[in-house]
Design an enzyme around this catalytic site. Sequence first.
Site, PDB file in Angstrom:
ATOM      1  N   GLY A 116       0.838  -1.195   0.000  1.00  0.00           N
ATOM      2  CA  GLY A 116       0.000   0.000   0.000  1.00  0.00           C
ATOM      3  C   GLY A 116       0.872   1.242   0.000  1.00  0.00           C
ATOM      4  O   GLY A 116       2.053   1.172   0.333  1.00  0.00           O
ATOM      5  N   CYS A 139       5.316  -5.902   1.529  1.00  0.00           N
ATOM      6  CA  CYS A 139       5.644  -4.472   1.506  1.00  0.00           C
ATOM      7  C   CYS A 139       4.992  -3.737   2.680  1.00  0.00           C
ATOM      8  O   CYS A 139       5.381  -3.947   3.816  1.00  0.00           O
ATOM      9  CB  CYS A 139       5.249  -3.882   0.151  1.00  0.00           C
ATOM     10  SG  CYS A 139       5.990  -2.282  -0.148  1.00  0.00           S
ATOM     11  N   TYR A 140       3.960  -2.926   2.439  1.00  0.00           N
ATOM     12  CA  TYR A 140       3.292  -2.261   3.570  1.00  0.00           C
ATOM     13  C   TYR A 140       2.810  -3.318   4.568  1.00  0.00           C
ATOM     14  O   TYR A 140       2.832  -3.107   5.788  1.00  0.00           O
ATOM     15  CB  TYR A 140       2.100  -1.442   3.051  1.00  0.00           C
ATOM     16  CG  TYR A 140       1.299  -0.770   4.149  1.00  0.00           C
ATOM     17  CD1 TYR A 140       1.702   0.443   4.687  1.00  0.00           C
ATOM     18  CD2 TYR A 140       0.127  -1.358   4.645  1.00  0.00           C
ATOM     19  CE1 TYR A 140       0.972   1.061   5.699  1.00  0.00           C
ATOM     20  CE2 TYR A 140      -0.609  -0.751   5.651  1.00  0.00           C
ATOM     21  CZ  TYR A 140      -0.187   0.463   6.168  1.00  0.00           C
ATOM     22  OH  TYR A 140      -0.907   1.060   7.171  1.00  0.00           O
ATOM     23  N   HIS A 190       7.921  -7.415  -3.734  1.00  0.00           N
ATOM     24  CA  HIS A 190       6.624  -7.869  -4.258  1.00  0.00           C
ATOM     25  C   HIS A 190       6.771  -9.220  -4.966  1.00  0.00           C
ATOM     26  O   HIS A 190       7.185  -9.262  -6.122  1.00  0.00           O
ATOM     27  CB  HIS A 190       6.069  -6.834  -5.231  1.00  0.00           C
ATOM     28  CG  HIS A 190       5.563  -5.600  -4.549  1.00  0.00           C
ATOM     29  ND1 HIS A 190       4.268  -5.466  -4.114  1.00  0.00           N
ATOM     30  CD2 HIS A 190       6.196  -4.468  -4.175  1.00  0.00           C
ATOM     31  CE1 HIS A 190       4.106  -4.299  -3.520  1.00  0.00           C
ATOM     32  NE2 HIS A 190       5.270  -3.665  -3.546  1.00  0.00           N
ATOM     33  N   GLU A 215       4.487 -11.040  -6.119  1.00  0.00           N
ATOM     34  CA  GLU A 215       3.430 -11.233  -7.126  1.00  0.00           C
ATOM     35  C   GLU A 215       3.825 -10.687  -8.490  1.00  0.00           C
ATOM     36  O   GLU A 215       3.209 -11.004  -9.505  1.00  0.00           O
ATOM     37  CB  GLU A 215       2.127 -10.574  -6.648  1.00  0.00           C
ATOM     38  CG  GLU A 215       2.101  -9.041  -6.586  1.00  0.00           C
ATOM     39  CD  GLU A 215       2.714  -8.459  -5.297  1.00  0.00           C
ATOM     40  OE1 GLU A 215       3.531  -9.147  -4.656  1.00  0.00           O
ATOM     41  OE2 GLU A 215       2.396  -7.311  -4.964  1.00  0.00           O
ATOM     42  N   SER A 250     -22.506  -8.556 -26.481  1.00  0.00           N
ATOM     43  CA  SER A 250     -21.825  -7.365 -27.000  1.00  0.00           C
ATOM     44  C   SER A 250     -20.893  -7.727 -28.151  1.00  0.00           C
ATOM     45  O   SER A 250     -20.405  -6.859 -28.845  1.00  0.00           O
ATOM     46  CB  SER A 250     -20.994  -6.734 -25.886  1.00  0.00           C
ATOM     47  OG  SER A 250     -19.905  -7.588 -25.575  1.00  0.00           O
ATOM     48  N   GLY A 251     -20.655  -9.029 -28.306  1.00  0.00           N
ATOM     49  CA  GLY A 251     -19.654  -9.456 -29.283  1.00  0.00           C
ATOM     50  C   GLY A 251     -18.333  -9.728 -28.589  1.00  0.00           C
ATOM     51  O   GLY A 251     -17.424 -10.310 -29.161  1.00  0.00           O
ATOM     52  N   GLY A 252     -18.205  -9.295 -27.351  1.00  0.00           N
ATOM     53  CA  GLY A 252     -16.969  -9.497 -26.593  1.00  0.00           C
ATOM     54  C   GLY A 252     -16.958 -10.830 -25.862  1.00  0.00           C
ATOM     55  O   GLY A 252     -17.937 -11.585 -25.887  1.00  0.00           O
ATOM     56  N   VAL A 253     -15.839 -11.093 -25.204  1.00  0.00           N
ATOM     57  CA  VAL A 253     -15.624 -12.394 -24.577  1.00  0.00           C
ATOM     58  C   VAL A 253     -16.553 -12.624 -23.378  1.00  0.00           C
ATOM     59  O   VAL A 253     -17.155 -13.688 -23.238  1.00  0.00           O
ATOM     60  CB  VAL A 253     -14.152 -12.483 -24.071  1.00  0.00           C
ATOM     61  CG1 VAL A 253     -13.894 -13.794 -23.373  1.00  0.00           C
ATOM     62  CG2 VAL A 253     -13.191 -12.298 -25.223  1.00  0.00           C
ATOM     63  N   ASP A 254     -16.698 -11.612 -22.532  1.00  0.00           N
ATOM     64  CA  ASP A 254     -17.385 -11.825 -21.255  1.00  0.00           C
ATOM     65  C   ASP A 254     -18.862 -12.194 -21.430  1.00  0.00           C
ATOM     66  O   ASP A 254     -19.340 -13.175 -20.851  1.00  0.00           O
ATOM     67  CB  ASP A 254     -17.255 -10.586 -20.357  1.00  0.00           C
ATOM     68  CG  ASP A 254     -15.822 -10.117 -20.260  1.00  0.00           C
ATOM     69  OD1 ASP A 254     -14.923 -10.954 -20.474  1.00  0.00           O
ATOM     70  OD2 ASP A 254     -15.595  -8.926 -19.998  1.00  0.00           O
ATOM     71  N   SER A 255     -19.580 -11.394 -22.217  1.00  0.00           N
ATOM     72  CA  SER A 255     -21.003 -11.704 -22.379  1.00  0.00           C
ATOM     73  C   SER A 255     -21.169 -13.025 -23.118  1.00  0.00           C
ATOM     74  O   SER A 255     -22.116 -13.776 -22.863  1.00  0.00           O
ATOM     75  CB  SER A 255     -21.731 -10.575 -23.101  1.00  0.00           C
ATOM     76  OG  SER A 255     -21.139 -10.304 -24.347  1.00  0.00           O
ATOM     77  N   CYS A 256     -20.225 -13.335 -23.990  1.00  0.00           N
ATOM     78  CA  CYS A 256     -20.304 -14.582 -24.760  1.00  0.00           C
ATOM     79  C   CYS A 256     -20.146 -15.793 -23.831  1.00  0.00           C
ATOM     80  O   CYS A 256     -20.944 -16.734 -23.866  1.00  0.00           O
ATOM     81  CB  CYS A 256     -19.215 -14.541 -25.822  1.00  0.00           C
ATOM     82  SG  CYS A 256     -18.984 -16.038 -26.726  1.00  0.00           S
ATOM     83  N   LYS A 309     -10.290 -11.907 -16.092  1.00  0.00           N
ATOM     84  CA  LYS A 309     -10.437 -12.078 -17.546  1.00  0.00           C
ATOM     85  C   LYS A 309      -9.757 -13.356 -18.069  1.00  0.00           C
ATOM     86  O   LYS A 309     -10.331 -14.083 -18.866  1.00  0.00           O
ATOM     87  CB  LYS A 309      -9.837 -10.863 -18.244  1.00  0.00           C
ATOM     88  CG  LYS A 309     -10.091 -10.802 -19.717  1.00  0.00           C
ATOM     89  CD  LYS A 309     -11.217  -9.856 -19.967  1.00  0.00           C
ATOM     90  CE  LYS A 309     -11.521  -9.663 -21.419  1.00  0.00           C
ATOM     91  NZ  LYS A 309     -12.695  -8.804 -21.556  1.00  0.00           N
TER      92      LYS A 309
END
Length: 521
Positions: free
Chosen positions: A55, A82-83, A174, A176, A232-238, A377
């Site tokens: 942070g 870290c923090y 870090h 990660e 929408s044509g995008g990945v998520d809604s598909c 994603k």
Amino acid sequence: MILVIDFGSQFTQLVARRVRELSVYSEIVPFKNGKEKILELKKQGKLSGVIFSGGPHSVYEENAPKIDINIEELGVPLLGICYGLQLINYMLGGKVSPAKNREYGFEKIKIENNINKNNPLFNLIGREENIVWMSHGDQIQELSSKLTIDSLTRNGVISSFHHNELPIFGLQFHPEVEHSLCGKEIIKHFVEEICQDKKSWDSSSQIENAVKSIRETVDKEGKDTKVICALSGGVDSCVAAVLAQKAVGDRLLCLFINNGLLRKNEYNEVLDRFKKDLNLNVKGVDASELFLGRLAGVQDPEQKRKIIGNTFIDVFEAETKEIPNAKFLVQGTLYPDVIESISLHGTSVTIKTHHNVGGLPEKMKFKLIEPLRELFKDEVRRLGAEMGIPQDMLARHPFPGPGLGIRVLGEVTKERLNILREADAIFIEELKKQNHYHSTWQAFVVLLPVNSVGVMGDGRTYESVAAIRCVSATDGMTADWTKLPYDFLAHVSSRIINEVKGINRVVYDISTKPPATIEWE
Ligand code: XMP
């Protein structure tokens, strides 16, 4: 489950993703709700470990984020990054101070040999020196007597410690971040060996659980209940739609709305693929005239977004009003959209009003089904692949809800949209041909509201300027412009100027985000 307590680091999401990459479930919670969440998960017997994120604060600042728990009574292992490391030291009676030598970027840490043997977090790594990524302004000044040093940086700063009796660890660097070479191993070791968390977070269990839960939710309302999904044509809604279809079959009705702002041939091609490749019960609605009519004469980007968003809602409402028993709406909301992250990026200022299908108003009275709410994603893409969605559909670049409406800068007209479509199609075609498409996050052409002088043959031209934008990113929150080869850019520029009537100059956008954004409006 590993709970990540967010103290405001820009890398908090990455910590949770690293844990999930090990097929172990992980959630993020802001520090304010940390105590409550820990107690709840412990009661449910679900908590296997806790990670304190980094942070931007100093533990002595007046409003420094803290958590009101006794970490020695946590009952599960704790890792502070870290923090998080500074906070653990502070909570156990140690002192922290501003660093004399601030350490940002790559830093070599030395794992002290004699101590290393006793540190379960490092003992698998077997290297005496490790390159790690640091970014801190504070450092430990006085280590709590309950802690033991495990490693120091070149400047002699304590870069990791462990508790003398309990499974409590701290890392000043870090783990990660990709650049910390031993980072993934450390997180793996913490999760698998120290927290003893089993692999239970895999795509097939996620699909099974999501399908079961959607079916049960919908069936509770009756066997003839219908579910709507706006694609929408995008990945998520598909991916969300395919999951819902697995659960309720043709009781799922999808809508794909042409707002007149899609790319070249996109409406027909995508609609066709939804039907043929995915067998979705989808209706195409061509509302392009309505959208373009309402956009006529409008120049202001925010106003354009609002018009596009509101028109979308109007069309969607009109289309769904007549469907009997339509009670649910499927949306492809992702985890990053729902976590109340306190990261530095989480500014309260509206930089741009994002219009998503997720922006449908509450008054529509649909109950929401959001099967991807817990996923990032890349996890959605994995899930999609496992359900047989073709790779090229899953690997499409993100495309904004307002589409080309915010890439034709200034007034949106059919003529300018068509010019942009042609130029954009050339750029994307070349990126795919020369294998640059999949290595970039997003690439597109923007049509500028600027004319420039040119010469073609023997004549003077005075035509539009097109900007090429191509960025590398992992989540779109930050982005760098892609260093595409000069000859590639030259080839694309030459093709656009020669083949697209109306463009006589091409420029390449070399701005990073921040301070620029990915889109131009
Ligand atoms: P910016 O331009 O904010 O974009 O750096 C970040 C990412 O979000 C996409 N974007 C949008 N997506 N509705 C969307 O659904 C919007 O209004 C919108 N504006 C930007 C952008 O394409 C990039 O991937």
